[in-house]
Design a protein around this motif. Structure first.
Motif, short mmCIF file in Angstrom:
data_model
loop_
_atom_site.label_atom_id
_atom_site.label_comp_id
_atom_site.label_asym_id
_atom_site.label_seq_id
_atom_site.Cartn_x
_atom_site.Cartn_y
_atom_site.Cartn_z
N ALA A 16 0.85 -1.19 0.00
CA ALA A 16 0.00 0.00 0.00
C ALA A 16 0.88 1.23 0.00
CB ALA A 16 -0.92 0.02 1.21
N VAL A 17 0.42 2.26 -0.69
CA VAL A 17 1.10 3.54 -0.74
C VAL A 17 0.04 4.59 -0.40
CG1 VAL A 17 2.33 5.17 -2.21
CG2 VAL A 17 2.65 2.73 -2.55
N ALA A 18 0.36 5.50 0.51
CA ALA A 18 -0.62 6.51 0.88
C ALA A 18 0.05 7.86 1.02
CB ALA A 18 -1.29 6.13 2.20
N GLY A 19 -0.69 8.89 0.72
CA GLY A 19 -0.24 10.26 0.87
C GLY A 19 -1.37 11.10 1.43
N ALA A 20 -1.17 12.42 1.43
CA ALA A 20 -2.16 13.32 1.98
C ALA A 20 -3.44 13.33 1.16
CB ALA A 20 -1.58 14.72 2.07
N ASP A 21 -3.33 13.11 -0.14
CA ASP A 21 -4.53 13.16 -0.98
C ASP A 21 -4.57 12.06 -2.03
OD1 ASP A 21 -2.50 14.04 -2.60
OD2 ASP A 21 -3.50 15.90 -3.19
N ALA A 22 -3.80 11.00 -1.81
CA ALA A 22 -3.81 9.85 -2.72
C ALA A 22 -3.40 8.61 -1.93
CB ALA A 22 -2.86 10.07 -3.88
N ALA A 23 -4.06 7.51 -2.23
CA ALA A 23 -3.72 6.23 -1.60
C ALA A 23 -3.94 5.12 -2.62
CB ALA A 23 -4.57 6.00 -0.36
N THR A 24 -3.03 4.17 -2.63
CA THR A 24 -3.09 3.07 -3.59
C THR A 24 -2.73 1.77 -2.89
OG1 THR A 24 -2.47 4.52 -5.41
CG2 THR A 24 -2.10 2.18 -5.74
N VAL A 25 -3.43 0.71 -3.26
CA VAL A 25 -3.11 -0.61 -2.73
C VAL A 25 -3.15 -1.62 -3.88
CG1 VAL A 25 -5.50 -1.21 -2.10
CG2 VAL A 25 -3.60 -2.27 -0.88
N SER A 26 -2.22 -2.55 -3.85
CA SER A 26 -2.19 -3.66 -4.80
C SER A 26 -2.81 -4.85 -4.09
CB SER A 26 -0.74 -3.96 -5.19
OG SER A 26 -0.69 -5.03 -6.09
N LEU A 27 -3.80 -5.48 -4.75
CA LEU A 27 -4.53 -6.58 -4.14
C LEU A 27 -4.24 -7.89 -4.84
CD1 LEU A 27 -8.01 -4.85 -3.81
CD2 LEU A 27 -6.28 -5.12 -2.04
N PRO A 28 -4.31 -8.99 -4.12
CA PRO A 28 -4.16 -10.29 -4.76
C PRO A 28 -5.36 -10.59 -5.65
CG PRO A 28 -4.85 -10.57 -2.50
CD PRO A 28 -4.60 -9.10 -2.69
N ALA A 29 -5.15 -11.41 -6.62
CA ALA A 29 -6.23 -11.76 -7.55
C ALA A 29 -7.02 -12.94 -7.00
CB ALA A 29 -5.64 -12.09 -8.92
N ASP A 30 -7.64 -12.73 -5.83
CA ASP A 30 -8.49 -13.77 -5.27
C ASP A 30 -9.72 -13.13 -4.65
OD1 ASP A 30 -7.93 -12.94 -2.58
OD2 ASP A 30 -6.15 -14.18 -2.55
N PHE A 31 -10.64 -13.95 -4.20
CA PHE A 31 -11.91 -13.43 -3.75
C PHE A 31 -11.86 -12.79 -2.36
CE2 PHE A 31 -13.05 -15.92 -7.37
CZ PHE A 31 -13.93 -15.06 -8.00
N GLY A 32 -10.68 -12.70 -1.75
CA GLY A 32 -10.50 -11.89 -0.54
C GLY A 32 -10.23 -10.44 -0.89
N ALA A 33 -10.08 -10.16 -2.18
CA ALA A 33 -9.72 -8.81 -2.63
C ALA A 33 -10.79 -7.79 -2.28
CB ALA A 33 -9.45 -8.82 -4.13
N GLU A 34 -12.06 -8.18 -2.35
CA GLU A 34 -13.13 -7.22 -2.06
C GLU A 34 -13.07 -6.75 -0.60
OE1 GLU A 34 -17.90 -6.71 -2.94
OE2 GLU A 34 -16.95 -8.65 -3.25
N LYS A 35 -12.89 -7.69 0.32
CA LYS A 35 -12.78 -7.32 1.74
C LYS A 35 -11.53 -6.49 1.99
CE LYS A 35 -15.50 -11.01 3.75
NZ LYS A 35 -15.53 -12.17 4.63
N ALA A 36 -10.43 -6.84 1.33
CA ALA A 36 -9.20 -6.07 1.47
C ALA A 36 -9.39 -4.65 0.93
CB ALA A 36 -8.04 -6.76 0.75
N ASP A 42 -11.73 2.01 4.09
CA ASP A 42 -12.07 2.46 5.44
C ASP A 42 -10.90 3.19 6.09
OD1 ASP A 42 -14.64 1.47 5.31
OD2 ASP A 42 -14.18 -0.37 6.43
N ALA A 43 -9.71 2.59 6.01
CA ALA A 43 -8.52 3.21 6.62
C ALA A 43 -8.21 4.54 5.96
CB ALA A 43 -7.33 2.26 6.53
N THR A 44 -8.34 4.61 4.65
CA THR A 44 -8.05 5.85 3.92
C THR A 44 -9.05 6.93 4.30
OG1 THR A 44 -7.09 4.60 2.09
CG2 THR A 44 -7.79 6.86 1.63
N LEU A 45 -10.34 6.62 4.28
CA LEU A 45 -11.36 7.61 4.62
C LEU A 45 -11.25 8.05 6.08
CD1 LEU A 45 -14.47 6.21 2.70
CD2 LEU A 45 -12.90 8.04 2.01
N GLU A 46 -10.88 7.13 6.97
CA GLU A 46 -10.67 7.49 8.37
C GLU A 46 -9.51 8.47 8.50
OE1 GLU A 46 -11.25 7.62 12.40
OE2 GLU A 46 -12.47 6.41 11.06
N ARG A 47 -8.41 8.19 7.81
CA ARG A 47 -7.23 9.07 7.86
C ARG A 47 -7.57 10.45 7.30
NH1 ARG A 47 -4.23 5.90 5.39
NH2 ARG A 47 -4.22 6.83 3.33
N TRP A 48 -8.41 10.50 6.27
CA TRP A 48 -8.78 11.77 5.64
C TRP A 48 -10.01 12.41 6.28
CZ3 TRP A 48 -8.47 9.89 -0.14
CH2 TRP A 48 -7.13 9.69 -0.48
#
Length: 192
Positions: A16-36, A42-48
């Motif tokens: 994951a990469v995050a900044g003051a006004d941008a955040a990016t995460v690389s997810l695995p190609a599996d069905f846990g990706a939606e929860k991730a 959630d973490a990004t919106l909480e931080r902002w």
């Protein structure tokens, strides 16, 4: 924009990469990706301090990740480069833009289900990137005006599109309002 590099290893993302006004995460190609993706949002919106947007963002990003898993990874026979799935959230004042990048090159098509209609209902505007050799992105904007993303956000998304899709001349397409469920979506607006 510059010519896209020929699959350099340095484009691989950390978790994951995050900044003051941008955040990016690389997810695995599996069905846990939606929860991730939801946990990342959630973490990004909480931080902002924008947790009031969480229900709309959850709906849109959840559907985009589900579509990427079902359609964006279909036919990909090897490990997708440079990413399996990437979720990006960009902030511009009170506006948010979320994009999900996958290695697929097919354009969004309304299915028999209701996924893209849910994205449309949760968004003020949404659309996709013109596919490049490494894939495409589908994006959703939540704006104060309902008119679509701000020009500065569009420029940032175009740069990310170049990196994640390998497209030397990236373009964004806006889906028309009330997209029809019986075929390929026709663009309402295109940005370069």
């Amino acid at each position: 924009m510059t010519t896209a590099p020929s699959r350099p290893e340095e484009l691989l993302l950390p978790a994951a990469v995050a900044g003051a006004d941008a955040a990016t995460v690389s997810l695995p190609a599996d069905f846990g990706a939606e929860k991730a993706a939801w946990a990342f949002v959630d973490a990004t919106l909480e931080r902002w301090r924008r947790t009031a947007l969480a229900p709309r963002v959850h709906t849109a990003v959840g559907e985009l990740v589900a579509n990427a898993l079902e359609h964006g990874l279909a036919g990909v026979n090897e490990e997708p480069f440079p990413h399996p799935l990437v979720v990006t959230v960009l902030a511009d004042g009170p506006d948010l833009l979320c994009a999900v990048f996958d290695p697929g090159t097919g354009l969004p098509r309304p299915a028999a289900g209701h996924g893209l209609r849910m994205v449309e209902a949760a968004s003020d505007a949404w659309g996709w990137t013109v596919p490049g050799p490494w894939g495409k992105g589908v994006w959703t904007a939540l704006t104060r005006t309902g008119a679509g993303p701000a020009p500065s956000t569009v420029r940032r998304l175009l740069l990310l599109t170049e990196v994640y899709t390998g497209h030397a001349h990236p373009r964004l397409v806006t889906a028309p309002a009330s997209a029809k469920a019986d075929g390929l979506l026709r663009p309402e607006r295109t940005w370069r």
